[in-house]
Design a protein around this motif. Structure first.
Motif, PDB file in Angstrom:
ATOM      1  N   LEU A 109       6.736  36.817  40.094  1.00  0.00           N
ATOM      2  CA  LEU A 109       7.338  36.409  38.822  1.00  0.00           C
ATOM      3  C   LEU A 109       8.124  37.518  38.138  1.00  0.00           C
ATOM      4  CD1 LEU A 109       4.611  34.175  37.133  1.00  0.00           C
ATOM      5  CD2 LEU A 109       6.802  33.453  38.087  1.00  0.00           C
ATOM      6  N   LYS A 110       7.662  38.770  38.280  1.00  0.00           N
ATOM      7  CA  LYS A 110       8.317  39.849  37.519  1.00  0.00           C
ATOM      8  C   LYS A 110       9.812  39.960  37.851  1.00  0.00           C
ATOM      9  CE  LYS A 110       7.532  44.467  35.752  1.00  0.00           C
ATOM     10  NZ  LYS A 110       6.668  45.642  35.731  1.00  0.00           N
ATOM     11  N   PRO A 111      10.203  40.141  39.125  1.00  0.00           N
ATOM     12  CA  PRO A 111      11.652  40.198  39.399  1.00  0.00           C
ATOM     13  C   PRO A 111      12.341  38.854  39.180  1.00  0.00           C
ATOM     14  CG  PRO A 111      10.385  40.270  41.447  1.00  0.00           C
ATOM     15  CD  PRO A 111       9.400  40.400  40.330  1.00  0.00           C
ATOM     16  N   ALA A 112      11.618  37.743  39.401  1.00  0.00           N
ATOM     17  CA  ALA A 112      12.239  36.426  39.214  1.00  0.00           C
ATOM     18  C   ALA A 112      12.626  36.219  37.755  1.00  0.00           C
ATOM     19  CB  ALA A 112      11.279  35.330  39.676  1.00  0.00           C
ATOM     20  N   LEU A 113      11.757  36.601  36.836  1.00  0.00           N
ATOM     21  CA  LEU A 113      12.047  36.435  35.417  1.00  0.00           C
ATOM     22  C   LEU A 113      13.192  37.340  34.962  1.00  0.00           C
ATOM     23  CD1 LEU A 113       8.426  36.030  34.075  1.00  0.00           C
ATOM     24  CD2 LEU A 113      10.258  34.352  33.845  1.00  0.00           C
ATOM     25  N   VAL A 114      13.259  38.543  35.543  1.00  0.00           N
ATOM     26  CA  VAL A 114      14.382  39.436  35.229  1.00  0.00           C
ATOM     27  C   VAL A 114      15.689  38.773  35.641  1.00  0.00           C
ATOM     28  CG1 VAL A 114      15.490  41.621  35.807  1.00  0.00           C
ATOM     29  CG2 VAL A 114      13.046  41.562  35.335  1.00  0.00           C
ATOM     30  N   ARG A 115      15.730  38.197  36.833  1.00  0.00           N
ATOM     31  CA  ARG A 115      16.944  37.527  37.307  1.00  0.00           C
ATOM     32  C   ARG A 115      17.317  36.363  36.382  1.00  0.00           C
ATOM     33  NH1 ARG A 115      18.733  38.796  42.343  1.00  0.00           N
ATOM     34  NH2 ARG A 115      19.879  36.846  42.474  1.00  0.00           N
ATOM     35  N   LEU A 116      16.308  35.598  35.950  1.00  0.00           N
ATOM     36  CA  LEU A 116      16.583  34.464  35.068  1.00  0.00           C
ATOM     37  C   LEU A 116      17.123  34.934  33.723  1.00  0.00           C
ATOM     38  CD1 LEU A 116      13.477  32.203  35.811  1.00  0.00           C
ATOM     39  CD2 LEU A 116      15.841  31.820  36.536  1.00  0.00           C
ATOM     40  N   LYS A 117      16.543  36.012  33.188  1.00  0.00           N
ATOM     41  CA  LYS A 117      16.992  36.517  31.892  1.00  0.00           C
ATOM     42  C   LYS A 117      18.413  37.088  31.987  1.00  0.00           C
ATOM     43  CE  LYS A 117      15.726  36.988  27.607  1.00  0.00           C
ATOM     44  NZ  LYS A 117      15.284  35.861  26.792  1.00  0.00           N
ATOM     45  N   LEU A 118      18.755  37.633  33.157  1.00  0.00           N
ATOM     46  CA  LEU A 118      20.095  38.172  33.351  1.00  0.00           C
ATOM     47  C   LEU A 118      21.114  37.085  33.712  1.00  0.00           C
ATOM     48  CD1 LEU A 118      19.373  41.448  35.375  1.00  0.00           C
ATOM     49  CD2 LEU A 118      20.288  41.296  33.065  1.00  0.00           C
ATOM     50  N   GLY A 119      20.619  35.843  33.852  1.00  0.00           N
ATOM     51  CA  GLY A 119      21.525  34.761  34.213  1.00  0.00           C
ATOM     52  C   GLY A 119      21.863  34.740  35.684  1.00  0.00           C
ATOM     53  N   MET A 120      21.076  35.453  36.502  1.00  0.00           N
ATOM     54  CA  MET A 120      21.336  35.502  37.943  1.00  0.00           C
ATOM     55  C   MET A 120      20.646  34.318  38.622  1.00  0.00           C
ATOM     56  SD  MET A 120      20.765  39.608  38.433  1.00  0.00           S
ATOM     57  CE  MET A 120      21.422  39.776  40.083  1.00  0.00           C
ATOM     58  N   GLU A 121      21.252  33.839  39.681  1.00  0.00           N
ATOM     59  CA  GLU A 121      20.749  32.666  40.379  1.00  0.00           C
ATOM     60  C   GLU A 121      19.475  32.996  41.153  1.00  0.00           C
ATOM     61  OE1 GLU A 121      22.381  29.315  43.575  1.00  0.00           O
ATOM     62  OE2 GLU A 121      23.599  31.054  43.033  1.00  0.00           O
ATOM     63  N   ILE A 122      18.529  32.046  41.189  1.00  0.00           N
ATOM     64  CA  ILE A 122      17.343  32.138  42.045  1.00  0.00           C
ATOM     65  C   ILE A 122      17.621  31.255  43.249  1.00  0.00           C
ATOM     66  CG2 ILE A 122      14.872  31.643  42.260  1.00  0.00           C
ATOM     67  CD1 ILE A 122      15.184  33.795  40.296  1.00  0.00           C
ATOM     68  N   ARG A 123      17.633  31.828  44.426  1.00  0.00           N
ATOM     69  CA  ARG A 123      17.913  31.049  45.635  1.00  0.00           C
ATOM     70  C   ARG A 123      16.614  30.820  46.401  1.00  0.00           C
ATOM     71  NH1 ARG A 123      21.340  35.413  45.778  1.00  0.00           N
ATOM     72  NH2 ARG A 123      23.343  35.037  44.794  1.00  0.00           N
ATOM     73  N   ASN A 124      16.406  29.607  46.823  1.00  0.00           N
ATOM     74  CA  ASN A 124      15.198  29.262  47.587  1.00  0.00           C
ATOM     75  C   ASN A 124      15.614  28.469  48.818  1.00  0.00           C
ATOM     76  OD1 ASN A 124      12.785  28.359  48.607  1.00  0.00           O
ATOM     77  ND2 ASN A 124      11.888  27.883  46.626  1.00  0.00           N
TER      78      ASN A 124
END
Length: 686
Positions: free
Chosen positions: A354-369
């Motif tokens: 969650l830690k890096p995932a939340l950083v990406r979300l806050k920065l507006g970066m896409e989460i790819r799965n």
């Protein structure tokens, strides 16, 4: 007839030649699931028959090899001999096909791929079906035209996302700069198919660009006074190199105007603009603001990893993330009627994710799965549960959680359930002398009320001894009549299994599991397992892998303290260096035969434990624990406060012991990816 063994079968056999072991341990050492190991065993057993060796599975012992000494010697010789056939997995072949399509804009014929990989056109067609699924997740189309061939089309940002993901699937960030420099000098990565994929990826970066990018990047960083960790520097260098290569081909990238406007307010955008100006001068390429926006996001991400306070964005506290992970698991557990927090591993794994995932979300970066469609199809119920639990994240961190991230949360919940089924389904034998009908009624009640139990047999009193011989793994006997049995324990119930019986049985197995966990080892002085997990989180929170250069001990210590001086909890880098130096002078710290040093000290220079891994660019001769000289390729730095708690001492001690007890750990520390290192440390600290 020669025995044709796969890579994983060879690894399984090498471990089994050392002695009996369990499927769980094999799975852990090889980085696969227990189910995968159990699926491999029947086929492996058949192959071993030609050597006169059998694969045995015994309760209480595990899996072992049985055969005459000459058969075992022959197997050992077979495993030492290199495999003649270079194996290529479908996944590796598909990656190489994708890279070919990225390298060549025009169509490629199926027969050219079939000839290149020595497979049929039908196999290539099947590969393209799978590739089409992969590309569709990035919004990229795979076009197939009979007589013309195959090619790809997609937006620039989507193609960049695909290439970036391929890089990070195949490389560790900390190794990238060195590998790119080797590529600049014309070097290649030696090895088999995996190395072939890596070399093709590096080929996407123009060697003539790298040196100029490094020069401009270093100049801009020095002028700004910012410090970048090696991993962040590598990520930025790769991003810029790929961006310039694409810009040269006329491919430009755009960014949402509102988000770009927010980025322009940060100091990092000023640095990105300065860097862009230097790159334009060096290469005569116009760099649009969208590119500067993506460079800014890299810089902000690096700043967050260094623990700096960002007023313009936010900083994630690990305890806060662990708390969020705990809330998600509690919510999911309530809906699934399972205590997911009993599985200590899922809390650790989910928080680390969650830690890096939340950083990406806050920065507006896409989460790819890339697994999202499979997860949705295979586990719709878990997706539903994870979607509800994810609302807690949205409320707590004020970020929208996309379906791709919900898929990852569902995977973590599913993994906990799978492990729970394997651990909690205790085998029992039922004894009911009052008739078949009542025995079946009791069995039916147990299946309904106690699904965590597996009924191995239903027998009479006279047949009990024979049944226990047949089922040595039985953890209890559930009987409607009193019995005198030494082992396993007998649980007396009424034939109709009332509510009190159900509670007593649950209490028995709960106490049994607690005792098993205690026997596995609970950190001294930390009390409950949850408190121990928090301590492990604290120590791993700021763990980092860095590459350093040093010609002697003094230079090594200078390099180490330079890397850690800004880490949370480090109060005096000078004191740390002094105490590490004193410890090294008093006794060697290199572990004999492992090429690894453990630099450790209790020091007034830290206010909480610190753990870090420092890989050396060139081997360094150091004194080992036997007083001899040892060539060291990596140093594990372990720092404790002057008055550490018993739990802190125990956790650090486990890591030291793991170097001796776990034969794979030293190799992973020296050469493994950051993910592999974290997994290995969690394995020995759980």
């Amino acid at each position: 007839m020669p025995v044709d063994l796969t890579r994983r079968e060879r690894e399984i056999l090498k471990i089994l030649l050392e002695g009996p072991t369990t499927a769980e341990r094999l799975a852990s050492l090889l980085g696969v699931s227990r189910r995968t190991i159990l699926r491999d065993l029947p086929g492996l057993s058949e192959k071993l028959k030609s050597l006169g060796i059998t694969l045995e599975r015994k309760a209480g012992i595990g899996i072992s090899l049985e055969g005459r000494s000459e058969s075992m010697e022959k197997l050992g010789w077979l495993l030492e001999r290199p495999s003649k056939k270079v194996e290529m997995t479908p996944g590796e072949r598909q990656q190489l096909i994708i890279l070919s399509l990225l390298e060549q804009k025009g169509p490629r014929k199926l027969y050219t791929f079939a000839r290149e990989f020595d497979v049929t056109e039908a196999t290539v067609s099947n590969d393209l079906d799978r590739i089409e699924e992969i590309l569709s997740r990035y919004g990229i189309k795979l076009l197939r035209r009979p007589g013309l061939g195959v090619w790809i089309e997609g937006q620039e940002k989507n193609i960049r996302a695909l290439v970036t993901d391929l890089f990070y699937e195949n490389f560790d960030e900390t190794q990238l700069v060195r590998l790119i420099r080797d590529n600049l000098r014309g070097g290649i990565i030696p090895g088999g198919v995996t190395a072939q994929v890596k070399n093709r990826l590096l080929g996407l970066i123009d060697r003539n660009l790298v040196e100029g990018i490094e020069h401009a990047l270093k100049e801009a960083i020095e002028e700004s006074g910012i410090h970048l960790a090696d991993s962040a520097y590598a990520g930025l260098l790769v991003h810029i190199a790929l961006a310039l290569e694409r810009l040269k081909s006329g491919e430009t990238i755009s960014m949402d105007e509102a988000f770009l406007a927010n980025l322009k307010k940060t100091k990092e955008f000023e640095l990105a603009a300065r860097l862009g100006s230097k790159l334009e001068s060096a290469f005569g390429i116009s760099i649009p603001e969208g590119e500067l926006g993506y460079i800014t996001m890299h810089l902000l991400g690096a700043k967050l990893r260094m623990g700096d306070n960002l007023h313009e964005l936010f900083v994630l506290d690990h305890r806060e993330v662990a708390g969020a992970a705990r809330e998600i698991l509690k919510e999911a557990g309530r809906e699934l009627k399972r205590d997911l927090l009993e599985d200590g591993r899922v809390l650790e794994d989910l928080a680390l994710h969650l830690k890096p995932a939340l950083v990406r979300l806050k920065l507006g970066m896409e989460i790819r799965n890339p697994l999202l469609s499979q997860i949705k199809e295979t586990y719709p119920r878990l997706m539903q549960v994870a979607r509800r639990a994810a609302r807690l994240l949205e409320k707590r961190f004020r970020v929208p959680v996309p379906e791709s991230e919900i898929g990852y949360i569902a995977m973590h919940i599913g993994a906990a359930l799978e492990r729970g089924r394997g651990k909690e389904r205790a085998g029992v034998v039922l004894v009911c002398p009052s008739g078949i009908g009542s025995a079946r009624m009791l069995a039916s009640r147990i299946k309904k009320e106690l699904p965590e139990l597996e009924i191995l047999d239903v027998v009479s009193v006279l047949d009990l001894e024979k049944s226990l011989e047949k089922h040595p793994a039985a953890e209890a006997v559930i009987s409607t009549v009193p019995l005198e049995v030494a082992e396993p324990p007998v649980l007396l119930v009424s034939p109709l299994l009332n509510d009190e019986d159900v509670e007593n049985i649950r209490a028995h197995f709960k106490e049994r599991r607690l005792k098993e966990r205690e026997n596995d080892g609970v950190v001294a002085g930390r009390g409950k397992p949850e408190e121990r997990r928090e301590l492990v989180f604290e120590i791993l929170e700021d763990f980092a892998i860095e590459e350093v250069g040093a010609g002697d001990l003094e230079e090594l210590l200078d390099a180490v303290v330079e890397k850690i001086e800004r880490k949370p909890g480090i109060t005096s880098a000078g004191r740390v260096k002094k105490d590490l130096h004193s410890r090294e002078v008093n006794a060697g710290t290199a572990v004999p035969g492992l090429g690894l040093s453990v630099l450790h000290a209790r020091t007034g220079g830290v206010e909480k434990p610190f753990l870090g891994l420092f890989r050396l660019k060139e081997p360094l001769k150091m004194r080992n624990m036997d007083g001899d000289t040892e060539e060291v390729r990596a140093c594990l730095v372990m720092l404790l406060p002057q008055e550490p708690s018993a739990g802190e001492i125990e956790v650090m001690g486990r890591i030291s012991a793991g170097l001796v007890e776990d034969r794979t750990l030293a190799g992973i520390l020296k050469d493994g990816s950051s993910g592999d290192v974290i997994k290995a440390l969690l394995r020995i600290l759980k």
